[in-house]
Scaffold this motif. Structure first.
Motif, PDB file in Angstrom:
ATOM      1  N   TRP A 173      29.671 -71.082 -13.324  1.00 22.76           N
ATOM      2  CA  TRP A 173      30.512 -72.169 -13.817  1.00 22.76           C
ATOM      3  C   TRP A 173      29.660 -73.277 -14.405  1.00 22.76           C
ATOM      4  CZ3 TRP A 173      30.755 -77.378 -12.947  1.00 22.76           C
ATOM      5  CH2 TRP A 173      31.811 -78.045 -13.576  1.00 22.76           C
ATOM      6  N   PRO A 189      33.654 -71.390 -18.848  1.00 27.25           N
ATOM      7  CA  PRO A 189      33.465 -71.479 -17.396  1.00 27.25           C
ATOM      8  C   PRO A 189      34.632 -70.836 -16.641  1.00 27.25           C
ATOM      9  CG  PRO A 189      34.121 -73.608 -18.268  1.00 27.25           C
ATOM     10  CD  PRO A 189      33.966 -72.682 -19.434  1.00 27.25           C
ATOM     11  N   ASP A 192      35.907 -71.372 -12.913  1.00 23.74           N
ATOM     12  CA  ASP A 192      36.517 -72.626 -12.482  1.00 23.74           C
ATOM     13  C   ASP A 192      37.845 -72.328 -11.795  1.00 23.74           C
ATOM     14  OD1 ASP A 192      36.546 -75.727 -12.877  1.00 23.74           O
ATOM     15  OD2 ASP A 192      38.549 -75.030 -13.423  1.00 23.74           O
TER      16      ASP A 192
END
Length: 195
Positions: A173, A189, A192
């Motif tokens: 992330w 990312p 997340d």
């Protein structure tokens, strides 16, 4: 900051005019103004979830960064805590280790963010960081100083991500978030929790 729906406003303090071109380049990077939206728009237009979002906000770009090192440190600070708490800790870090910038108080600025060289050698105790997060910041700073992590856009996504995730306490992330902020078009990312 926002100047309207179709433009940004830049207010800069320039000790000398020679810095203007660099300020403009960095400001363009914050707004990802050089990010080519045509291919992602074509690829995502037919997606039932993302397509309508693109139609509602044409031209919306991923956020960039003024200072990649600062963005990386702030990403580490912000892991699994609220934005407010992360801002408080970042403020403490800047107040303790940042460089004073006299004369900019009317603009709300008193210090510049500390350099990687400074944070690589300082104790981060008493800022509100967990020991693991403080260690991750020092490792990240040391890697930037030693050029093991390169934040100038000269390395590809895979190399950038692998160099960051090689550091204790930094995962996919953080690496992809920083790569996204650096303008890597394929960074995402996905680990997340909100995503």
């Amino acid at each position: 900051g926002p100047g309207g729906d179709d433009h940004l406003l830049l207010r800069a303090h320039l000790p000398n005019w020679d810095e203007l071109v660099h300020v403009v380049q960095r400001a363009r990077r914050i707004g990802s103004l050089d990010f080519d939206l045509s291919e992602p728009a074509v690829q995502l237009a037919g997606d039932p979830t993302i397509g309508p979002l693109l139609d509602a906000r044409p031209g919306l770009r991923p956020p960039g960064t003024w200072d990649p090192f600062e963005t990386g440190v702030r990403a580490i600070i912000g892991q699994q805590i609220s934005l407010g708490a992360a801002n408080t800790i970042a403020g403490r870090l800047v107040a303790r280790f940042g460089t004073e910038v006299p004369g900019l108080e009317p603009l709300g600025l008193t210090h510049a963010f500390p350099s990687a060289a400074v944070l690589a050698r300082k104790s981060l105790d008493g800022l509100g960081l967990t020991p693991a997060r403080a260690n991750a910041i020092r490792l990240f700073a040391r890697a930037v100083v030693d050029h093991a992590v390169v934040l100038d856009g000269s390395v590809g996504l895979d190399r950038l991500v692998s160099s960051i995730t090689a550091l204790d306490g930094l995962g996919q992330w953080t690496a992809n978030y920083l790569a996204l902020r650096l303008g890597e078009p394929d960074a995402c990312p996905t680990t997340d929790l909100a995503l």
